[in-house]
Design an enzyme around this catalytic site. Structure first.
Site, short mmCIF file in Angstrom:
data_model
loop_
_atom_site.label_atom_id
_atom_site.label_comp_id
_atom_site.label_asym_id
_atom_site.label_seq_id
_atom_site.Cartn_x
_atom_site.Cartn_y
_atom_site.Cartn_z
N GLY A 59 32.01 133.40 61.45
CA GLY A 59 32.37 132.98 60.11
C GLY A 59 31.30 133.27 59.09
N SER B 218 29.76 136.19 59.05
CA SER B 218 29.65 137.65 59.01
C SER B 218 29.81 138.20 57.60
CB SER B 218 30.72 138.27 59.91
OG SER B 218 30.43 139.61 60.18
N ASP C 280 26.93 149.37 59.76
CA ASP C 280 27.83 148.23 59.58
C ASP C 280 27.88 147.83 58.12
OD1 ASP C 280 29.57 146.21 60.05
OD2 ASP C 280 28.20 144.93 61.18
N HIS D 40 32.48 146.16 59.67
CA HIS D 40 33.50 145.79 60.64
C HIS D 40 34.56 144.86 60.04
CE1 HIS D 40 30.44 142.53 61.19
NE2 HIS D 40 31.52 141.77 61.28
N SER E 172 25.48 141.14 60.04
CA SER E 172 26.23 142.00 60.96
C SER E 172 26.73 141.21 62.16
CB SER E 172 25.36 143.17 61.41
OG SER E 172 26.03 143.96 62.37
#
Length: 384
Positions: free
Chosen positions: A336, A338, A257, A229, A353
């Site tokens: 933050g 991710s 993802d 993403h 994720s």
């Protein structure tokens, strides 16, 4: 990172010890098997301290647990092979330091030494099939109140999680259809929902098209992998000083993802993970750990945090769509973090994720396992 600095780091960090399984007295599940502390994968002081803090362990208990988990990883494969269709899943039990192996047959007949065997109604294959049927019900997007679903090994069931504060007629209808799939399906209510954390970083930061920030998951021989993403093919990745890192070559989200960024010419590739604690962590491989194992995550928002693996192959329903095959943990994370790196000792496990909660009150975080990313794009980790 220049070569001299990398050499200093390499010299300061401990090398992983070879895996040595202790001898057993007899090939029965009830035989006591005490993993040798010397067999524990070596971890840096900073990771050990994070495990002590978050798992409430002493320094000695950290080493004992790592040794037991290394043994359990090997025993899990042996038990799966022995039981075949009767295999009902397995998980590491921190209280006993043993691998619990579930079977639809007789527990007394399990011959894998050093495990605790127990009988359950449903096999792993049966529960995986039930979960797949719920996946088919959802398609690309489940109702907003549905948080996700997964095989819960410990309860031998398929759990569907729902945010009760968002529950509406559409979500109730989905739950009715899901619970009708099989008697093993059960519903668990929650008060929050998972979200992606793509706006800022986990390990080393990078910017997508000079805007949103994410984090490098793991270095591969031609670039790095991260969360899907974070960017789409053609997007540009730069570091915090604006220097070009590379370009998104592939990305999948939702559904999965994960993403792959190819490195620009002249970019140095190092097989380390930064812990935001002054240490770089070695990556020696990507052996997948059993449920119940300890695991640690690094993120620039919250630093290094540790916990345990709670469930694998979970389907998570984000606002942007449904993602399959994630791993659930009780490690906290915040926006933050991710795309960041997940390690169990020195083995790469996945990239962040999303999740719910925070590191003040605790939470649930999901990661995309790294091996499917490597397989999907034909990549190889840079190892240290």
């Amino acid at each position: 990172m220049n070569h001299a600095r990398a050499t200093r780091i390499a010299g300061a960090l401990l090398l992983a010890a070879g895996l040595a399984l202790p001898a057993t007295q007899a090939a029965t599940a009830d035989t006591a098997v005490t993993p040798l502390v010397e067999a524990a994968p070596k971890v840096t002081a900073a990771m050990a301290q994070a495990m002590q803090r978050d798992l409430h362990l002493t320094a000695g208990q950290v080493q004992s647990r790592l040794a037991a988990e290394a043994t359990a990883t090997t025993l899990e494969q042996a038990a799966r092979k022995e039981l075949g269709a009767a295999y009902g899943g397995s998980y590491f039990d921190a209280a006993t330091g043993k691998l619990v192996v579930q079977t639809t047959g007789s527990a007394a007949a399990v011959r894998t030494a050093g495990v605790h065997a127990t009988k359950v109604p449903y096999s792993s294959a049966t529960l995986a099939g039930v979960k797949s049927r719920i996946d088919a019900l959802a398609g690309r997007k489940a109702p907003a109140a549905i948080n996700g679903w997964y095989v819960d090994t410990r309860s031998d069931s398929v759990v569907v999680t729902v945010n009760k504060t968002k529950l509406d007629a559409t979500a109730r209808a989905f739950l009715d259809r899901a619970t009708a799939v099989h008697r093993a399906v059960r519903v668990v209510e929650e008060t929050s929902s998972p979200r992606t954390m793509a706006d800022i970083v986990g390990a080393y930061p990078y910017y997508i098209n000079n805007a949103a920030r994410c984090s490098i998951g793991f270095t591969v021989t031609t670039g790095f992998v991260s969360a899907g993403h974070c960017g789409t093919p053609g997007s540009v990745a730069t570091d915090s000083s604006g220097a070009l890192l590379g370009y998104f070559q592939a990305s999948t989200f939702p559904g999965n993802d994960y993403s792959y960024v190819s490195a620009a010419g002249g970019v140095n590739l190092y097989g380390y993970v930064y812990g935001y604690d002054g240490y770089y962590y070695y990556v020696h491989g990507s052996a997948e750990m059993p449920e119940g194992s300890s695991i640690c995550r690094s993120g620039s928002t919250t630093g290094m945090w540790c916990g345990t693996v709670q469930a694998k192959n979970q389907t998570v329903n984000y606002p942007q769509g449904t993602v399959y095959g994630l791993t659930q943990t009780n490690v906290c994370a915040e926006p933050g973090d991710s795309g960041g790196s997940w390690l169990s000792a020195n083995q790469a496990q996945g990239v962040t994720s999303g999740g719910s909660g925070n590191c003040s009150t605790g939470g649930t975080t999901f990661f995309q396992p790294v091996n499917p990313i490597l397989s999907a794009y034909g990549l190889s980790l840079v190892l240290t």
